[in-house]
Design an enzyme around this catalytic site. Structure first.
Site, PDB file in Angstrom:
ATOM      1  N   HIS A  44       0.833  -1.211   0.000  1.00  0.00           N
ATOM      2  CA  HIS A  44       0.000   0.000   0.000  1.00  0.00           C
ATOM      3  C   HIS A  44       0.873   1.268   0.000  1.00  0.00           C
ATOM      4  O   HIS A  44       0.467   2.302   0.508  1.00  0.00           O
ATOM      5  CB  HIS A  44      -0.992   0.004   1.171  1.00  0.00           C
TER       6      HIS A  44
ATOM      7  N   ASP B  71       2.251   2.180  -3.032  1.00  0.00           N
ATOM      8  CA  ASP B  71       2.453   2.502  -4.457  1.00  0.00           C
ATOM      9  C   ASP B  71       1.485   3.540  -4.997  1.00  0.00           C
ATOM     10  O   ASP B  71       1.506   3.826  -6.191  1.00  0.00           O
ATOM     11  CB  ASP B  71       2.432   1.227  -5.321  1.00  0.00           C
TER      12      ASP B  71
ATOM     13  N   ALA C 292      -7.003 -13.806  -5.260  1.00  0.00           N
ATOM     14  CA  ALA C 292      -6.073 -14.330  -4.257  1.00  0.00           C
ATOM     15  C   ALA C 292      -5.012 -13.302  -3.889  1.00  0.00           C
ATOM     16  O   ALA C 292      -4.157 -13.564  -3.061  1.00  0.00           O
ATOM     17  CB  ALA C 292      -5.408 -15.602  -4.783  1.00  0.00           C
TER      18      ALA C 292
ATOM     19  N   SER D 292      -4.156 -11.305 -10.698  1.00  0.00           N
ATOM     20  CA  SER D 292      -4.703 -11.888 -11.928  1.00  0.00           C
ATOM     21  C   SER D 292      -5.084 -10.774 -12.910  1.00  0.00           C
ATOM     22  O   SER D 292      -4.869 -10.906 -14.121  1.00  0.00           O
ATOM     23  CB  SER D 292      -5.916 -12.760 -11.608  1.00  0.00           C
ATOM     24  N   SER D 293      -5.613  -9.661 -12.415  1.00  0.00           N
ATOM     25  CA  SER D 293      -6.078  -8.622 -13.339  1.00  0.00           C
ATOM     26  C   SER D 293      -4.905  -7.963 -14.059  1.00  0.00           C
ATOM     27  O   SER D 293      -4.950  -7.765 -15.279  1.00  0.00           O
ATOM     28  CB  SER D 293      -6.929  -7.583 -12.603  1.00  0.00           C
TER      29      SER D 293
ATOM     30  N   ASP E 219       1.665  -3.714  -9.532  1.00  0.00           N
ATOM     31  CA  ASP E 219       1.394  -5.017 -10.150  1.00  0.00           C
ATOM     32  C   ASP E 219       1.731  -5.011 -11.640  1.00  0.00           C
ATOM     33  O   ASP E 219       2.423  -5.899 -12.147  1.00  0.00           O
ATOM     34  CB  ASP E 219      -0.073  -5.398  -9.963  1.00  0.00           C
TER      35      ASP E 219
ATOM     36  N   TYR F 155     -10.291  -1.161   0.039  1.00  0.00           N
ATOM     37  CA  TYR F 155      -9.050  -0.656  -0.559  1.00  0.00           C
ATOM     38  C   TYR F 155      -9.167   0.852  -0.801  1.00  0.00           C
ATOM     39  O   TYR F 155      -8.279   1.635  -0.458  1.00  0.00           O
ATOM     40  CB  TYR F 155      -8.776  -1.401  -1.870  1.00  0.00           C
TER      41      TYR F 155
HETATM   42  C1  GLA Z   1      -3.161  -4.236  -4.891  1.00  0.00           C
HETATM   43  C2  GLA Z   1      -2.989  -3.090  -5.869  1.00  0.00           C
HETATM   44  C3  GLA Z   1      -1.540  -2.580  -5.854  1.00  0.00           C
HETATM   45  C4  GLA Z   1      -1.069  -2.292  -4.446  1.00  0.00           C
HETATM   46  C5  GLA Z   1      -1.383  -3.464  -3.521  1.00  0.00           C
HETATM   47  C6  GLA Z   1      -1.055  -3.147  -2.093  1.00  0.00           C
HETATM   48  O1  GLA Z   1      -2.447  -5.338  -5.320  1.00  0.00           O
HETATM   49  O2  GLA Z   1      -3.318  -3.506  -7.172  1.00  0.00           O
HETATM   50  O3  GLA Z   1      -1.426  -1.450  -6.672  1.00  0.00           O
HETATM   51  O4  GLA Z   1      -1.635  -1.096  -3.974  1.00  0.00           O
HETATM   52  O5  GLA Z   1      -2.748  -3.838  -3.592  1.00  0.00           O
HETATM   53  O6  GLA Z   1       0.315  -2.976  -1.926  1.00  0.00           O
END
Ligand code: GLA
Length: 407
Positions: A42, A44, A129, A133-134, A178, A231
């Protein structure tokens, strides 16, 4: 290589290539991995540091040209198919097609118009999970569409457009981690990314005693979705605290901020904003320390940072849950475990564990047995080494250069 109870696709390691070198009359197959994050969670979306690696689950995007100019999307994993014409600008449909269509929209906004295509998606990345995946679908799609359109973009640009697809079309408020790691990862390495500057460093995972360890991912099977409310709420609270600090100290974002500055501003923000920022600022510091532990090849130091990161996510960011906390506590008591923590967005999903290579399989079995006894849920475990980021598979037929040579 990873072992898993699931059907597992063939190796994801292999060369990538320059899309412009591909002959567009042939089907093109693009492969994108999944990811786990080792530290920096969290962080990013407020200019911080992250330390993820790519893991050997994969999305396969196969694209071939159509003569009627239409865009056709299918997947072996979902029943819905979709056909669009080039002028279509319809909003999201709230199913799997939103991810590839969101990527198409990003290309269209940049004036890139692929010729008509059949795009087929398949793969084995677990959904919900917390292993991305996205983003795996977005990056595989972006590489396939770019290859078909004969357009070359940098790895950074591909990651940025894939993230925007998710923010602007799927309306999921994720950060850049990601999509970036799935695009730019290197086998045998974690990727240290500065999410403000988008500069990065591949950190070797085989120095000193770290060479004797492996990553064990444990899926709690508690579903996680970044698009659902928690989130976004955490993100807003973090940004509320960040705004106070920017105003008071002239910092650019939380990536610049110290704990001392946060404490000096505590009375000017809500208790929730304070705790969210404390997690983020301290996790940025842990990523810096983890980098040193990696160069020193020190799994003990690295494992301690993971445990501190988990406590911070549990207590300050409040994005863990009872099942995940149990997995982390149980893991730390098992032989060979150096550290464990929640990975990804949270509220369920996976834990990531740093475990002595000689103990990794026994560790995974013991963790599953304990979890089943406590929650009557069959967890899945994946023992893995870091793999390469996304690449185009059938390029030996056509390619003359490697995209990765350019970075
Ligand atoms: C998800 C979001 C990422 C990041 C993480 C937490 O995976 O897609 O951008 O914020 O949560 O680190």
């Amino acid at each position: 290589m990873m072992t898993t109870e699931k059907n597992f696709l063939e190796s994801t390691a292999g060369p990538s290539s320059h899309p412009a070198n591909l002959a567009s009359r042939h089907a093109i197959s693009c492969i994108a991995p999944a990811r786990v994050n080792l530290l920096g969670e969290h962080t990013d979306y407020t200019g911080g540091l992250v330390l993820p690696m790519a893991i050997p689950f994969a999305t396969h995007a196969t694209i071939s040209p159509r003569t009627d100019g239409l865009y056709h999307f299918t997947s072996s994993l979902f029943p819905e198919a979709l056909t669009l014409d080039r002028s279509d600008r319809s909003p999201a449909r709230r199913n799997w097609t939103d991810y590839p269509v969101g990527v198409l929209r990003q290309l269209q906004q940049r004036g890139i118009v692929p010729p008509g295509f059949d795009l087929h998606l398949t793969g084995n990345v677990p959904f919900g999970a917390g292993v991305s995946s996205s983003a795996s679908v977005e990056v595989a799609t972006a590489m396939a569409l770019l290859a078909l359109a004969n357009v070359e973009l940098s790895l950074e640009d591909i990651a940025v457009l894939a993230r925007r697809a998710e923010n602007e079309y799927v309306h999921s408020p994720c950060g850049i981690m990601d999509q970036f790691v799935i695009t730019a990862a290197k086998a045998g390495h974690a990727l240290l990314l500065d999410t403000r500057a988008l500069t990065y460093e591949h950190l070797p995972m085989n120095k000193g005693n770290l060479a004797q360890t492996q990553i064990v991912v444990c899926n709690s099977m508690v579903k996680h979705s970044v698009a659902t409310g928690e989130y976004g709420i955490r993100r807003r609270e973090s940004e509320e605290g960040q705004a106070v600090l920017v105003k008071k100290f002239g910092v650019r974002d939380l990536g610049d901020t110290t704990l001392a500055q946060l404490e000096a501003a505590q009375s000017e923000m809500s208790p929730a904003a304070f705790r969210r920022c404390r997690h983020i600022i301290s996790d940025n510091a842990r990523v810096r320390e983890a980098r040193l532990a990696m160069f020193a090849g020190d799994p003990i130091a690295f494992g301690k940072l993971m445990l501190a990161g988990h406590a911070s996510e549990r207590d300050d960011f409040e994005c863990s849950c009872a099942e995940v906390d149990f997995l982390v506590e149980t893991a730390t008591a098992l032989p060979g475990c150096f550290g464990a923590r929640l990975t990804g967005g949270g509220f369920g999903g996976c834990t990531v564990n740093l475990v002595a290579r000689t103990h990794s399989e026994a560790f995974a079995s013991a963790l599953k047995v304990a979890y089943k006894q406590r929650f009557n849920i069959a967890a899945e475990t994946y023992v893995c080494d870091a793999v390469d980021g996304a690449y185009i598979r059938n390029t030996h037929l056509h390619s003359t250069s490697s995209m990765r040579d350019r970075v």
